[in-house]
Scaffold this motif. Structure first.
Motif, PDB file in Angstrom:
ATOM      1  N   THR A  36       0.847  -1.191   0.000  1.00  0.00           N
ATOM      2  CA  THR A  36       0.000   0.000   0.000  1.00  0.00           C
ATOM      3  C   THR A  36       0.884   1.243   0.000  1.00  0.00           C
ATOM      4  O   THR A  36       2.106   1.157   0.094  1.00  0.00           O
ATOM      5  CB  THR A  36      -0.918   0.050   1.239  1.00  0.00           C
ATOM      6  N   ALA A  37       0.234   2.398  -0.042  1.00  0.00           N
ATOM      7  CA  ALA A  37       0.970   3.668  -0.032  1.00  0.00           C
ATOM      8  C   ALA A  37       1.281   4.137   1.392  1.00  0.00           C
ATOM      9  O   ALA A  37       1.559   5.315   1.611  1.00  0.00           O
ATOM     10  CB  ALA A  37       0.161   4.732  -0.768  1.00  0.00           C
ATOM     11  N   LEU A  38       1.273   3.223   2.347  1.00  0.00           N
ATOM     12  CA  LEU A  38       1.622   3.552   3.728  1.00  0.00           C
ATOM     13  C   LEU A  38       3.093   3.283   4.030  1.00  0.00           C
ATOM     14  O   LEU A  38       3.627   3.782   5.019  1.00  0.00           O
ATOM     15  CB  LEU A  38       0.778   2.732   4.710  1.00  0.00           C
ATOM     16  N   ASP A  39       3.749   2.479   3.228  1.00  0.00           N
ATOM     17  CA  ASP A  39       5.077   1.975   3.560  1.00  0.00           C
ATOM     18  C   ASP A  39       6.180   2.984   3.220  1.00  0.00           C
ATOM     19  O   ASP A  39       5.971   3.943   2.482  1.00  0.00           O
ATOM     20  CB  ASP A  39       5.320   0.669   2.798  1.00  0.00           C
ATOM     21  N   GLN A  44       7.275   3.355   7.176  1.00  0.00           N
ATOM     22  CA  GLN A  44       7.584   2.009   7.647  1.00  0.00           C
ATOM     23  C   GLN A  44       7.213   1.818   9.116  1.00  0.00           C
ATOM     24  O   GLN A  44       7.568   2.630   9.970  1.00  0.00           O
ATOM     25  CB  GLN A  44       9.077   1.744   7.461  1.00  0.00           C
ATOM     26  N   LEU A  45       6.502   0.737   9.388  1.00  0.00           N
ATOM     27  CA  LEU A  45       6.065   0.405  10.744  1.00  0.00           C
ATOM     28  C   LEU A  45       6.321  -1.065  11.035  1.00  0.00           C
ATOM     29  O   LEU A  45       6.260  -1.906  10.127  1.00  0.00           O
ATOM     30  CB  LEU A  45       4.555   0.644  10.907  1.00  0.00           C
ATOM     31  N   ASP A  46       6.563  -1.372  12.281  1.00  0.00           N
ATOM     32  CA  ASP A  46       6.557  -2.751  12.738  1.00  0.00           C
ATOM     33  C   ASP A  46       5.102  -3.235  12.689  1.00  0.00           C
ATOM     34  O   ASP A  46       4.210  -2.623  13.287  1.00  0.00           O
ATOM     35  CB  ASP A  46       7.095  -2.790  14.172  1.00  0.00           C
ATOM     36  N   ALA A  47       4.850  -4.342  11.985  1.00  0.00           N
ATOM     37  CA  ALA A  47       3.480  -4.865  11.884  1.00  0.00           C
ATOM     38  C   ALA A  47       2.888  -5.187  13.249  1.00  0.00           C
ATOM     39  O   ALA A  47       1.658  -5.185  13.430  1.00  0.00           O
ATOM     40  CB  ALA A  47       3.462  -6.119  10.999  1.00  0.00           C
ATOM     41  N   LEU A 107      -4.925  -3.333  17.725  1.00  0.00           N
ATOM     42  CA  LEU A 107      -6.173  -4.095  17.577  1.00  0.00           C
ATOM     43  C   LEU A 107      -6.460  -4.950  18.803  1.00  0.00           C
ATOM     44  O   LEU A 107      -7.606  -5.009  19.280  1.00  0.00           O
ATOM     45  CB  LEU A 107      -6.091  -4.980  16.335  1.00  0.00           C
ATOM     46  N   GLY A 108      -5.421  -5.620  19.330  1.00  0.00           N
ATOM     47  CA  GLY A 108      -5.637  -6.576  20.394  1.00  0.00           C
ATOM     48  C   GLY A 108      -5.633  -5.979  21.786  1.00  0.00           C
ATOM     49  O   GLY A 108      -6.568  -6.219  22.578  1.00  0.00           O
ATOM     50  N   GLU A 109      -4.605  -5.201  22.103  1.00  0.00           N
ATOM     51  CA  GLU A 109      -4.451  -4.692  23.455  1.00  0.00           C
ATOM     52  C   GLU A 109      -5.218  -3.388  23.689  1.00  0.00           C
ATOM     53  O   GLU A 109      -5.810  -3.177  24.742  1.00  0.00           O
ATOM     54  CB  GLU A 109      -2.966  -4.480  23.761  1.00  0.00           C
TER      55      GLU A 109
END
Length: 398
Positions: free
Chosen positions: A231-234, A244-247, A254-256
Motif C-alpha cells: 500500500t501507499a503507507l510503507d 515504515q512500521l513494525d506490523a 487491535l488486540g491490546e
C-alpha cells in the motif's frame, strides 16, 4: 481547433485537470491547467492558460456542486465553451493497478469492476480516482478513457524485491510489493535520458518528496526497488502517513488497545507522519517556519529516514551514481535537500550550497562522486502521453 486530451486527477473534494493539444507528430502542448475545489462545501473552478492567465474563476452554491459527478459536469461544460468540443480521450491517474495491470489500459465497465477490488489497498485514492471514470462511462460512453497506474512502472522488479516473506498462497492472492509514484518516476527516467544520458544508464535514486513521499532505485532507467510496498503507507514518513512500521504495532492496537480496524486506518492515513510527529502541521513549509522543537524533530526524522532508505536502495543497486530530488518538497525546499545531502556525505554526495539555493539542475559540486540533481516531475504529461499512445494503438487495431 486541435484535438485535445484531458488528464484528470480526482480527490475526495477536488478534481484537478489539464488539457493537452495534440500537435503534428503527436507532440503534446499543455493548453489549460485547472481544478475544481471545495466540492459540496464551497465549490469553485479556476483554470489558467500556459501564460498563467486566468481563463475562468467561478463559484457556485454548495448544493449546485455537491458531488464529483456535478463537479465533472462543470468541468465538461467549461471545456465545451472554452475549447469548442470535447477531448478525444481522457487519461486518469489511478493509484493501484494490482497484479493485473502492468500498463495503461482503455477503460471498460469490466476494468472498473476489477479496479474496485483494490480500494482497500489505497482507500484514500482509489475510490476518488475511479469516481469520474464511472461518471463518464455512464454519461459519455463513446468518449475513450485510459487508466494510467502509479504501480505499473515497478512491475518489472525482480521477484526477490517483489516478495514478502509470506506463504506462497498470499503472493498468489496479490499480496506483494507494488511500489507507487510510478508515473512520476517514469517521467524522471525519461528526463534523465534527455538531460544526463550517461547518468541515466547508471544507478540512480529518485526521491519523490511531496505530501506523499517515496524513493525509487533506477538502473538504466528501469525501476528495480522502491520504498513503498503493498500500500501507499510503507517507506518514508509522509505528510499524514507514518511510513515504515513494525506490523506488531497494528496487532497491539487491535488486540491490546481495542482500536477498531477503521480507527487504525484513519490513524495511519490521516494523523501520523509529519503531522503526528510535530503535532502542528503536515506541511513542510509550516514546519520550516516554526520555532517549535517538535517541528524540528519531524523534519529531522524525515531527512533521517530518507538517508536510511538511500543506503537500502544503493545496496539493491550495488552502488549509486546520482540522486534526484523531485515533487513539491524535493523541487522547492532547499533546506530539506541540504539536510538529506549532509547525511549522504559518506556516499560521496557533496552539495553545492549556491546551486542548491537556486534549485539548479545539478546541485552537487563538480568533484562529487554522487551527482545530485533537481528535476521537476510532470505526471500529467506522462498520463497524456500514455493516453495518446493507447488511442493510437486502438485506432491501428480497429
Amino acid at each position: 481547433m486541435s484535438e485535445t486530451i484531458l488528464v484528470v486527477n480526482a480527490g475526495s473534494s477536488s478534481i484537478k485537470f489539464q488539457l493537452f493539444a495534440i500537435r503534428k507528430g503527436s507532440d503534446l502542448e499543455r493548453s489549460l491547467k485547472g481544478q475544481i475545489e471545495g466540492i459540496g462545501t464551497h465549490p469553485y473552478l479556476i483554470a489558467k492558460n500556459p501564460k498563467g492567465e486566468v481563463v475562468i474563476d467561478e463559484t457556485w452554491p454548495a448544493p449546485e456542486v455537491d458531488d464529483v459527478p456535478a463537479a465533472l459536469d462543470k468541468v465538461i461544460d467549461f471545456l465545451r465553451s472554452h475549447v469548442g468540443k470535447l477531448p478525444i480521450g481522457i487519461g486518469h491517474r489511478v493509484v493501484h493497478g494490482g497484479p493485473r495491470f502492468s500498463e495503461p489500459v482503455i477503460v471498460s465497465a469490466a476494468v472498473v469492476d476489477q479496479l474496485l477490488e483494490y480500494v482497500p489497498l489505497a482507500p484514500l485514492h482509489q475510490p476518488n480516482n475511479l469516481r469520474p471514470i464511472r461518471v463518464v462511462l455512464e454519461r459519455q460512453p463513446h468518449l475513450m478513457q485510459v487508466a494510467c497506474f502509479d504501480t505499473a512502472f515497478h512491475r518489472g522488479h525482480p521477484e526477490v524485491a517483489d516478495r514478502y516473506a509470506l506463504p506462497e498462497a498470499y503472493y498468489a492472492a496479490g499480496i506483494r510489493r507494488y511500489g507507487f509514484h510510478g508515473l512520476s518516476y517514469e517521467y524522471i527516467s525519461g528526463r534523465l535520458r534527455e538531460q544526463a544520458p550517461e547518468l541515466a544508464k547508471g544507478r540512480v535514486i529518485v526521491a519523490h518528496l511531496g505530501s506523499g513521499a517515496s524513493m525509487c532505485a533506477l538502473v538504466n532507467g528501469k525501476s528495480v526497488e522502491s520504498t513503498m510496498g503493498f500500500t501507499a503507507l510503507d517507506g518514508l514518513p509522509m505528510g499524514t502517513r507514518p511510513g515504515q512500521l513494525d506490523a506488531g504495532i497494528v496487532l497491539y492496537l487491535l488486540g491490546e488497545k481495542k482500536v477498531s480496524a477503521k480507527e487504525v486506518e484513519h490513524l495511519f492515513y490521516h494523523d501520523c507522519g509529519l503531522k503526528g510527529l510535530s503535532g502542528l502541521s503536515n506541511d513542510v513549509r509550516d514546519l520550516l517556519a516554526s520555532p517549535d522543537p517538535r517541528a524540528k524533530l519531524a523534519l529531522d526524522y524525515f531527512a533521517y529516514r530518507i538517508a536510511l532508505f538511500t543506503g537500502q536502495l544503493a545496496a539493491a543497486m550495488e552502488g549509486l551514481d546520482a540522486f534526484v530530488f523531485t515533487a513539491g518538497i524535493g523541487e522547492n525546499a532547499p533546506a530539506i535537500r541540504a539536510a538529506v545531502a549532509s547525511k549522504l556525505n559518506w556516499l560521496g554526495f557533496k552539495l553545492s550550497s549556491k546551486a542548491n539555493e537556486k534549485s539548479d539542475l545539478v546541485i552537487s559540486r563538480k568533484r562529487s562522486r554522487v551527482v545530485g540533481l533537481v528535476i521537476p516531475t510532470d505526471e500529467e504529461l506522462m498520463i497524456a502521453r500514455h493516453t495518446l499512445g493507447a488511442l493510437h494503438e486502438h485506432a491501428a487495431a480497429a
